[in-house]
Write a protein that holds these residues in place. Structure first.
Motif, PDB file in Angstrom:
ATOM      1  N   PRO A 106       0.807  -1.221   0.000  1.00  0.00           N
ATOM      2  CA  PRO A 106       0.000   0.000   0.000  1.00  0.00           C
ATOM      3  C   PRO A 106       0.846   1.280   0.000  1.00  0.00           C
ATOM      4  CG  PRO A 106      -0.951  -1.605   1.487  1.00  0.00           C
ATOM      5  CD  PRO A 106       0.378  -2.152   1.041  1.00  0.00           C
ATOM      6  N   ASN A 107       0.463   2.167  -0.911  1.00  0.00           N
ATOM      7  CA  ASN A 107       1.090   3.481  -1.073  1.00  0.00           C
ATOM      8  C   ASN A 107       2.551   3.417  -1.532  1.00  0.00           C
ATOM      9  OD1 ASN A 107      -1.346   4.618  -0.259  1.00  0.00           O
ATOM     10  ND2 ASN A 107      -0.704   4.641   1.880  1.00  0.00           N
ATOM     11  N   GLU A 108       3.021   2.225  -1.948  1.00  0.00           N
ATOM     12  CA  GLU A 108       4.405   2.091  -2.402  1.00  0.00           C
ATOM     13  C   GLU A 108       4.551   1.401  -3.752  1.00  0.00           C
ATOM     14  OE1 GLU A 108       7.084   0.443   0.495  1.00  0.00           O
ATOM     15  OE2 GLU A 108       6.187   1.634   2.116  1.00  0.00           O
ATOM     16  N   LYS A 109       3.863   0.263  -3.935  1.00  0.00           N
ATOM     17  CA  LYS A 109       4.120  -0.525  -5.148  1.00  0.00           C
ATOM     18  C   LYS A 109       2.942  -1.423  -5.496  1.00  0.00           C
ATOM     19  CE  LYS A 109       7.283  -3.858  -4.993  1.00  0.00           C
ATOM     20  NZ  LYS A 109       8.532  -4.620  -5.075  1.00  0.00           N
ATOM     21  N   ILE A 110       2.739  -1.596  -6.807  1.00  0.00           N
ATOM     22  CA  ILE A 110       1.791  -2.574  -7.348  1.00  0.00           C
ATOM     23  C   ILE A 110       2.544  -3.331  -8.441  1.00  0.00           C
ATOM     24  CG2 ILE A 110      -0.367  -2.955  -8.616  1.00  0.00           C
ATOM     25  CD1 ILE A 110      -1.226  -0.126  -7.563  1.00  0.00           C
ATOM     26  N   VAL A 111       2.491  -4.656  -8.400  1.00  0.00           N
ATOM     27  CA  VAL A 111       3.074  -5.487  -9.449  1.00  0.00           C
ATOM     28  C   VAL A 111       1.944  -6.312 -10.036  1.00  0.00           C
ATOM     29  CG1 VAL A 111       4.775  -7.253 -10.037  1.00  0.00           C
ATOM     30  CG2 VAL A 111       5.279  -5.606  -8.197  1.00  0.00           C
ATOM     31  N   MET A 112       1.815  -6.250 -11.367  1.00  0.00           N
ATOM     32  CA  MET A 112       0.731  -6.969 -12.030  1.00  0.00           C
ATOM     33  C   MET A 112       1.209  -7.523 -13.363  1.00  0.00           C
ATOM     34  SD  MET A 112      -1.585  -3.706 -13.178  1.00  0.00           S
ATOM     35  CE  MET A 112      -1.517  -3.283 -14.929  1.00  0.00           C
ATOM     36  N   GLN A 113       0.473  -8.507 -13.858  1.00  0.00           N
ATOM     37  CA  GLN A 113       0.710  -9.056 -15.181  1.00  0.00           C
ATOM     38  C   GLN A 113      -0.554  -8.811 -15.988  1.00  0.00           C
ATOM     39  OE1 GLN A 113       1.615 -10.911 -12.263  1.00  0.00           O
ATOM     40  NE2 GLN A 113       3.612 -10.005 -12.637  1.00  0.00           N
ATOM     41  N   TRP A 114      -0.371  -8.500 -17.275  1.00  0.00           N
ATOM     42  CA  TRP A 114      -1.523  -8.245 -18.143  1.00  0.00           C
ATOM     43  C   TRP A 114      -1.155  -8.495 -19.582  1.00  0.00           C
ATOM     44  CZ3 TRP A 114      -3.058  -2.504 -19.228  1.00  0.00           C
ATOM     45  CH2 TRP A 114      -1.980  -1.815 -19.751  1.00  0.00           C
ATOM     46  N   SER A 115      -2.121  -8.415 -20.437  1.00  0.00           N
ATOM     47  CA  SER A 115      -2.068  -8.566 -21.892  1.00  0.00           C
ATOM     48  C   SER A 115      -1.765  -9.993 -22.303  1.00  0.00           C
ATOM     49  CB  SER A 115      -1.127  -7.549 -22.551  1.00  0.00           C
ATOM     50  OG  SER A 115       0.224  -7.857 -22.344  1.00  0.00           O
ATOM     51  N   GLU A 116      -1.702 -10.203 -23.617  1.00  0.00           N
ATOM     52  CA  GLU A 116      -1.490 -11.552 -24.161  1.00  0.00           C
ATOM     53  C   GLU A 116      -0.503 -11.478 -25.306  1.00  0.00           C
ATOM     54  OE1 GLU A 116      -1.448 -15.340 -24.162  1.00  0.00           O
ATOM     55  OE2 GLU A 116      -2.717 -14.346 -22.707  1.00  0.00           O
ATOM     56  N   PRO A 117       0.675 -12.064 -25.223  1.00  0.00           N
ATOM     57  CA  PRO A 117       1.163 -12.793 -24.065  1.00  0.00           C
ATOM     58  C   PRO A 117       1.435 -11.840 -22.897  1.00  0.00           C
ATOM     59  CG  PRO A 117       2.894 -12.626 -25.719  1.00  0.00           C
ATOM     60  CD  PRO A 117       1.658 -12.021 -26.314  1.00  0.00           C
ATOM     61  N   PRO A 118       1.411 -12.366 -21.666  1.00  0.00           N
ATOM     62  CA  PRO A 118       1.502 -11.497 -20.498  1.00  0.00           C
ATOM     63  C   PRO A 118       2.839 -10.763 -20.383  1.00  0.00           C
ATOM     64  CG  PRO A 118       1.264 -13.813 -19.848  1.00  0.00           C
ATOM     65  CD  PRO A 118       1.250 -13.768 -21.328  1.00  0.00           C
ATOM     66  N   THR A 119       2.738  -9.511 -19.943  1.00  0.00           N
ATOM     67  CA  THR A 119       3.902  -8.714 -19.578  1.00  0.00           C
ATOM     68  C   THR A 119       3.701  -8.270 -18.134  1.00  0.00           C
ATOM     69  OG1 THR A 119       2.956  -6.603 -20.318  1.00  0.00           O
ATOM     70  CG2 THR A 119       4.235  -7.873 -21.940  1.00  0.00           C
ATOM     71  N   THR A 120       4.771  -7.812 -17.513  1.00  0.00           N
ATOM     72  CA  THR A 120       4.719  -7.351 -16.124  1.00  0.00           C
ATOM     73  C   THR A 120       4.708  -5.835 -16.093  1.00  0.00           C
ATOM     74  OG1 THR A 120       5.861  -9.330 -15.334  1.00  0.00           O
ATOM     75  CG2 THR A 120       5.928  -7.394 -13.896  1.00  0.00           C
ATOM     76  N   VAL A 121       3.858  -5.287 -15.236  1.00  0.00           N
ATOM     77  CA  VAL A 121       3.778  -3.846 -15.019  1.00  0.00           C
ATOM     78  C   VAL A 121       4.051  -3.595 -13.542  1.00  0.00           C
ATOM     79  CG1 VAL A 121       2.320  -1.787 -15.123  1.00  0.00           C
ATOM     80  CG2 VAL A 121       2.079  -3.588 -16.862  1.00  0.00           C
ATOM     81  N   VAL A 122       4.979  -2.685 -13.259  1.00  0.00           N
ATOM     82  CA  VAL A 122       5.298  -2.310 -11.883  1.00  0.00           C
ATOM     83  C   VAL A 122       5.023  -0.822 -11.716  1.00  0.00           C
ATOM     84  CG1 VAL A 122       7.075  -2.193 -10.097  1.00  0.00           C
ATOM     85  CG2 VAL A 122       7.074  -4.105 -11.726  1.00  0.00           C
ATOM     86  N   TRP A 123       4.162  -0.509 -10.767  1.00  0.00           N
ATOM     87  CA  TRP A 123       3.845   0.871 -10.394  1.00  0.00           C
ATOM     88  C   TRP A 123       4.596   1.172  -9.108  1.00  0.00           C
ATOM     89  CZ3 TRP A 123       0.327   3.539 -13.458  1.00  0.00           C
ATOM     90  CH2 TRP A 123      -0.467   2.769 -14.306  1.00  0.00           C
ATOM     91  N   THR A 124       5.331   2.268  -9.077  1.00  0.00           N
ATOM     92  CA  THR A 124       6.075   2.667  -7.884  1.00  0.00           C
ATOM     93  C   THR A 124       5.628   4.068  -7.477  1.00  0.00           C
ATOM     94  OG1 THR A 124       7.953   1.353  -8.654  1.00  0.00           O
ATOM     95  CG2 THR A 124       8.371   2.921  -6.875  1.00  0.00           C
ATOM     96  N   PHE A 125       5.257   4.212  -6.218  1.00  0.00           N
ATOM     97  CA  PHE A 125       4.741   5.461  -5.667  1.00  0.00           C
ATOM     98  C   PHE A 125       5.768   5.990  -4.672  1.00  0.00           C
ATOM     99  CE2 PHE A 125       1.434   2.603  -6.862  1.00  0.00           C
ATOM    100  CZ  PHE A 125       0.442   3.375  -7.438  1.00  0.00           C
TER     101      PHE A 125
END
Length: 153
Positions: free
Chosen positions: A70-89
Motif C-alpha cells: 500500500p502506497n508504495e508498489k503494485i506489481v501486475m501481469q496483463w495482456s497476451e502474451p503477459p507482460t509485467t507492469v510495476v507501479w512505484t509510488f
C-alpha cells in the motif's frame, strides 16, 4: 534483430497529491475510469484477477495482481502474451507523489519487443498525464479515447 537486453517501457510523473490519493487512483476503478479504462470488474488487490475494458475500442485485458505494498508498489501481469507492469509510488515533499510505471517481458522478435515497449511507453505517458489532470484539477482529458480516433487510418 537479436537484443542484448530486453526493452523496458518506463514513464514517470510528479502528481501534486498525497501518495494515498495517487495509490487509490490506480487501485480503485471508480477513480481510474476517469482517466484510463472505461470499465473494470473490481478493485486491484494482492492475488486478485480483474478484467479491464476500453469499450470505445472493443478491447479488454485480464489483470493479475501479484503484489501490492500500500502506497508504495503494485506489481501486475496483463495482456497476451503477459507482460509485467510495476507501479512505484514515491512520497515527495509538500504532499506530492512521484508515480513511475515500468512494463517489461515483451515477446516476439527483437523488433517486435522494441515496438511493444515504444507503444507501452507512449500509452503509460498518456495514463500518467490523465491521472495528473484528474487528481490535480478534476479534469477528464479523454487522452486514451482520443489517441486512436475512429476514421483515422
Amino acid at each position: 534483430m537479436e537484443l542484448k537486453e530486453s526493452p523496458i517501457a518506463e514513464a514517470g510523473m510528479l502528481i501534486r497529491r498525497p501518495v494515498a490519493d495517487v495509490f487509490a487512483a490506480i487501485v480503485d476503478p471508480t477513480i481510474t475510469t476517469k482517466f484510463w479504462f472505461t470499465h473494470s470488474s473490481g478493485r486491484l488487490g494482492a492475488g486478485k484477477t480483474v478484467q479491464w475494458e476500453w469499450r470505445m475500442y472493443g478491447v479488454s485485458t485480464t489483470v493479475e495482481v501479484s503484489e501490492i505494498v500500500p502506497n508504495e508498489k503494485i506489481v501486475m501481469q496483463w495482456s497476451e502474451p503477459p507482460t509485467t507492469v510495476v507501479w512505484t509510488f514515491t512520497q515527495m515533499p509538500g504532499d506530492t507523489t512521484f508515480l513511475e510505471v515500468s512494463n517489461f517481458g515483451f515477446a516476439g522478435s527483437g523488433d517486435q519487443q522494441v515496438q511493444q515497449a515504444i507503444g507501452s511507453t507512449g500509452g503509460f505517458s498518456l495514463v500518467l498525464a490523465g491521472a495528473k489532470a484528474w487528481l490535480e484539477q478534476g479534469l477528464m482529458l479523454g487522452l486514451i479515447g482520443d489517441r486512436h480516433p475512429k476514421g483515422l487510418k
